[in-house]
Write a protein that holds these residues in place. Structure first.
Motif, PDB file in Angstrom:
ATOM      1  N   ARG A 152       0.852  -1.184   0.000  1.00  0.00           N
ATOM      2  CA  ARG A 152       0.000   0.000   0.000  1.00  0.00           C
ATOM      3  C   ARG A 152       0.893   1.242   0.000  1.00  0.00           C
ATOM      4  NH1 ARG A 152      -3.624   0.928   4.166  1.00  0.00           N
ATOM      5  NH2 ARG A 152      -5.185   1.602   2.653  1.00  0.00           N
ATOM      6  N   VAL A 153       0.745   2.082  -1.016  1.00  0.00           N
ATOM      7  CA  VAL A 153       1.611   3.243  -1.205  1.00  0.00           C
ATOM      8  C   VAL A 153       0.771   4.510  -1.235  1.00  0.00           C
ATOM      9  CG1 VAL A 153       3.281   4.372  -2.735  1.00  0.00           C
ATOM     10  CG2 VAL A 153       3.309   1.870  -2.481  1.00  0.00           C
ATOM     11  N   LEU A 154       1.209   5.495  -0.471  1.00  0.00           N
ATOM     12  CA  LEU A 154       0.603   6.829  -0.486  1.00  0.00           C
ATOM     13  C   LEU A 154       1.540   7.770  -1.226  1.00  0.00           C
ATOM     14  CD1 LEU A 154      -1.381   9.081   0.458  1.00  0.00           C
ATOM     15  CD2 LEU A 154       0.014   9.235   2.564  1.00  0.00           C
ATOM     16  N   TYR A 155       1.048   8.378  -2.301  1.00  0.00           N
ATOM     17  CA  TYR A 155       1.824   9.378  -3.042  1.00  0.00           C
ATOM     18  C   TYR A 155       1.204  10.744  -2.774  1.00  0.00           C
ATOM     19  CZ  TYR A 155       3.930  12.125  -6.740  1.00  0.00           C
ATOM     20  OH  TYR A 155       4.601  13.098  -7.429  1.00  0.00           O
ATOM     21  N   VAL A 156       2.041  11.711  -2.338  1.00  0.00           N
ATOM     22  CA  VAL A 156       1.576  13.052  -1.999  1.00  0.00           C
ATOM     23  C   VAL A 156       2.343  14.058  -2.842  1.00  0.00           C
ATOM     24  CG1 VAL A 156       1.305  14.765  -0.177  1.00  0.00           C
ATOM     25  CG2 VAL A 156       1.067  12.331   0.361  1.00  0.00           C
ATOM     26  N   GLY A 157       1.630  14.891  -3.596  1.00  0.00           N
ATOM     27  CA  GLY A 157       2.292  15.919  -4.396  1.00  0.00           C
ATOM     28  C   GLY A 157       1.737  15.967  -5.800  1.00  0.00           C
ATOM     29  N   GLU A 158       2.485  16.598  -6.692  1.00  0.00           N
ATOM     30  CA  GLU A 158       2.019  16.791  -8.061  1.00  0.00           C
ATOM     31  C   GLU A 158       1.896  15.472  -8.810  1.00  0.00           C
ATOM     32  OE1 GLU A 158       2.926  19.694 -11.888  1.00  0.00           O
ATOM     33  OE2 GLU A 158       4.498  19.357 -10.412  1.00  0.00           O
ATOM     34  N   GLY A 159       0.873  15.363  -9.641  1.00  0.00           N
ATOM     35  CA  GLY A 159       0.702  14.178 -10.479  1.00  0.00           C
ATOM     36  C   GLY A 159       1.578  14.258 -11.711  1.00  0.00           C
ATOM     37  N   ASN A 160       2.894  14.289 -11.506  1.00  0.00           N
ATOM     38  CA  ASN A 160       3.853  14.547 -12.578  1.00  0.00           C
ATOM     39  C   ASN A 160       4.297  13.253 -13.245  1.00  0.00           C
ATOM     40  OD1 ASN A 160       5.504  13.397 -10.630  1.00  0.00           O
ATOM     41  ND2 ASN A 160       6.436  15.328 -10.016  1.00  0.00           N
ATOM     42  N   ASN A 161       5.405  13.324 -13.993  1.00  0.00           N
ATOM     43  CA  ASN A 161       5.847  12.143 -14.739  1.00  0.00           C
ATOM     44  C   ASN A 161       6.325  11.019 -13.810  1.00  0.00           C
ATOM     45  OD1 ASN A 161       8.289  13.430 -14.028  1.00  0.00           O
ATOM     46  ND2 ASN A 161       8.620  14.197 -16.104  1.00  0.00           N
ATOM     47  N   THR A 162       6.814  11.355 -12.632  1.00  0.00           N
ATOM     48  CA  THR A 162       7.164  10.327 -11.649  1.00  0.00           C
ATOM     49  C   THR A 162       5.909   9.629 -11.134  1.00  0.00           C
ATOM     50  OG1 THR A 162       9.259  11.294 -10.925  1.00  0.00           O
ATOM     51  CG2 THR A 162       8.052  10.005  -9.298  1.00  0.00           C
ATOM     52  N   ALA A 163       4.892  10.406 -10.795  1.00  0.00           N
ATOM     53  CA  ALA A 163       3.627   9.825 -10.336  1.00  0.00           C
ATOM     54  C   ALA A 163       2.996   8.970 -11.429  1.00  0.00           C
ATOM     55  CB  ALA A 163       2.672  10.936  -9.905  1.00  0.00           C
ATOM     56  N   ALA A 164       3.125   9.415 -12.672  1.00  0.00           N
ATOM     57  CA  ALA A 164       2.570   8.652 -13.794  1.00  0.00           C
ATOM     58  C   ALA A 164       3.220   7.282 -13.891  1.00  0.00           C
ATOM     59  CB  ALA A 164       2.756   9.427 -15.093  1.00  0.00           C
ATOM     60  N   ALA A 165       4.553   7.250 -13.808  1.00  0.00           N
ATOM     61  CA  ALA A 165       5.255   5.971 -13.906  1.00  0.00           C
ATOM     62  C   ALA A 165       4.903   5.065 -12.734  1.00  0.00           C
ATOM     63  CB  ALA A 165       6.762   6.212 -13.973  1.00  0.00           C
ATOM     64  N   LEU A 166       4.804   5.632 -11.534  1.00  0.00           N
ATOM     65  CA  LEU A 166       4.417   4.844 -10.366  1.00  0.00           C
ATOM     66  C   LEU A 166       3.037   4.238 -10.562  1.00  0.00           C
ATOM     67  CD1 LEU A 166       5.110   4.018  -7.414  1.00  0.00           C
ATOM     68  CD2 LEU A 166       3.923   6.102  -6.694  1.00  0.00           C
ATOM     69  N   ALA A 167       2.103   5.038 -11.070  1.00  0.00           N
ATOM     70  CA  ALA A 167       0.739   4.555 -11.283  1.00  0.00           C
ATOM     71  C   ALA A 167       0.685   3.458 -12.343  1.00  0.00           C
ATOM     72  CB  ALA A 167      -0.171   5.710 -11.677  1.00  0.00           C
ATOM     73  N   LEU A 168       1.469   3.617 -13.406  1.00  0.00           N
ATOM     74  CA  LEU A 168       1.446   2.638 -14.494  1.00  0.00           C
ATOM     75  C   LEU A 168       2.203   1.363 -14.154  1.00  0.00           C
ATOM     76  CD1 LEU A 168       1.972   5.054 -17.525  1.00  0.00           C
ATOM     77  CD2 LEU A 168      -0.154   3.897 -16.857  1.00  0.00           C
ATOM     78  N   GLY A 169       3.073   1.418 -13.148  1.00  0.00           N
ATOM     79  CA  GLY A 169       3.830   0.233 -12.757  1.00  0.00           C
ATOM     80  C   GLY A 169       3.235  -0.502 -11.582  1.00  0.00           C
ATOM     81  N   LEU A 170       2.933   0.215 -10.502  1.00  0.00           N
ATOM     82  CA  LEU A 170       2.464  -0.434  -9.277  1.00  0.00           C
ATOM     83  C   LEU A 170       1.140  -1.150  -9.486  1.00  0.00           C
ATOM     84  CD1 LEU A 170       3.167  -0.778  -6.239  1.00  0.00           C
ATOM     85  CD2 LEU A 170       1.690   1.203  -5.803  1.00  0.00           C
ATOM     86  N   THR A 171       0.265  -0.589 -10.306  1.00  0.00           N
ATOM     87  CA  THR A 171      -1.055  -1.179 -10.517  1.00  0.00           C
ATOM     88  C   THR A 171      -1.001  -2.498 -11.275  1.00  0.00           C
ATOM     89  OG1 THR A 171      -1.276   0.253 -12.461  1.00  0.00           O
ATOM     90  CG2 THR A 171      -2.332   0.996 -10.431  1.00  0.00           C
ATOM     91  N   ARG A 172       0.149  -2.864 -11.795  1.00  0.00           N
ATOM     92  CA  ARG A 172       0.278  -4.137 -12.518  1.00  0.00           C
ATOM     93  C   ARG A 172       0.731  -5.275 -11.603  1.00  0.00           C
ATOM     94  NH1 ARG A 172       3.330  -2.375 -17.975  1.00  0.00           N
ATOM     95  NH2 ARG A 172       3.203  -4.611 -18.419  1.00  0.00           N
ATOM     96  N   TYR A 173       0.800  -4.982 -10.316  1.00  0.00           N
ATOM     97  CA  TYR A 173       1.099  -6.017  -9.329  1.00  0.00           C
ATOM     98  C   TYR A 173      -0.175  -6.329  -8.545  1.00  0.00           C
ATOM     99  CZ  TYR A 173       6.140  -5.704 -10.100  1.00  0.00           C
ATOM    100  OH  TYR A 173       7.396  -5.754 -10.651  1.00  0.00           O
TER     101      TYR A 173
END
Length: 322
Positions: A152-173
């Motif tokens: 379970r990961v909490l991301y706080v801050g701008e939905g930038n290119n780092t957040a995009a990669a995290l969203a596209l990677g973590l959700t595949r587990y």
């Protein structure tokens, strides 16, 4: 067999994503059982925007895997005099085996370079996505917890290119939870959000996004933030700092998640997106995460080299048959 490209994490199959992350974690754990997979291969490293970690990670990774490097600065290529992206890619592909590039711009440019079958193209950050950062984050989580599934990961801050990669990677587990808290007007790109939700549905994971810091759930395994001024970007709103202020990561976030680790893609600005107490505190693994950029880079380069080796073998068989 065409060259292997990593321009988005969505370019990887699930099996490839898991394998690259596991290999990165193995490198991080000290594995050096490889036979210089980049020996005889030449990697171009082209950065049009500033970089400390990613550029060093890929440069060191190439050398550690037995390869050689040609580096290019922002003003070195004939792109500046009007040569087309496609022509640049065609020329590069006749001299390079891999191109690692940071543009902080439209990823379509990298797709143009990748429109040839001979040279791998690796996105070291575009405006839309930072895929090698996403691999680094997954590698760091795997190394810390021994798994990515069900984290379970909490991301706080701008939905930038780092957040995009995290969203596209973590959700595949399987079974993972990603909770994003982003300032109003600075959330995930709608296309990224749609793709991440599709991955989540397919893998039994969850991704949610809210634009406030109220009613935070408890029990996160990791808390993540990135700097408010993303590399290569500016904010159009004069009052943007007021919007971002409630999203600073402070020690208070650990009241409901006392065992959570802290992640940051760096560089960090203490007193802005995160307090010094958190970044330099006992929960922070941000600098191990930074080191893992090299280990993840090595895993990506090895994956690219495997494609190059297969392609070379196929061409050799074709030449013998002729």
């Amino acid at each position: 067999m065409s060259a292997r490209h990593l321009i988005s994490l969505d370019d990887l199959t699930d099996a490839e994503l898991y394998a690259v992350v596991e290999r990165g974690a193995a490198f991080s754990a000290g594995a050096d059982a490889h036979r210089d997979p980049l020996r005889g291969l030449v990697t171009g490293v082209y950065f049009r925007k500033t970089s400390t970690r990613t550029r060093t990670a890929f440069s060191a990774g190439v050398l550690r895997l037995g390869g050689t490097i040609i580096t290019y600065g922002a003003d070195d290529l004939q792109l500046n005099t009007g040569e087309s992206t496609e022509d640049t890619g065609r020329v590069f592909s006749r001299m390079l085996d891999v191109l690692v590039a940071r543009t902080a711009g439209d990823p379509a440019e990298m797709r143009g370079w990748a429109a040839q079958p001979r040279m791998s193209v690796v996105n070291a950050m575009s405006a839309e996505e930072h895929p090698t950062q996403g691999l680094t984050d997954l590698t760091t989580l795997l190394g810390r917890f021994g798994r990515v599934e069900d984290l379970r990961v909490l991301y706080v801050g701008e939905g930038n290119n780092t957040a995009a990669a995290l969203a596209l990677g973590l959700t595949r587990y399987r079974g993972t939870t990603l909770e994003l808290r982003t300032p109003p007007g600075y959330g995930l790109d709608p296309d990224v959000r749609m793709r991440a939700r599709a991955h989540a549905r397919a893998h039994g994971s969850t991704v949610t996004e809210h634009h406030h810091m109220r009613d935070l759930p408890a029990g996160f395994d990791a808390v993540y933030t990135s700097r408010w001024q993303t590399t290569g970007s500016t904010k159009a709103d004069a009052d943007w700092r007021e919007r971002f202020a409630p999203f600073q990561v402070t020690a208070a976030l650990w009241e409901g998640s006392p065992e959570a680790v802290f992640l940051h893609d760096l560089p960090a600005h203490r007193g802005e997106e995160v307090t010094a107490e958190v970044l330099d505190g006992p929960h922070s693994i941000a600098f191990q995460q930074a080191e893992n950029k090299m280990h993840s880079a090595m895993a990506v380069l090895e994956w690219c080299a495997a494609g190059a080796s297969a392609r070379t073998a196929r061409e050799a068989r074709g030449a013998r048959a002729a």
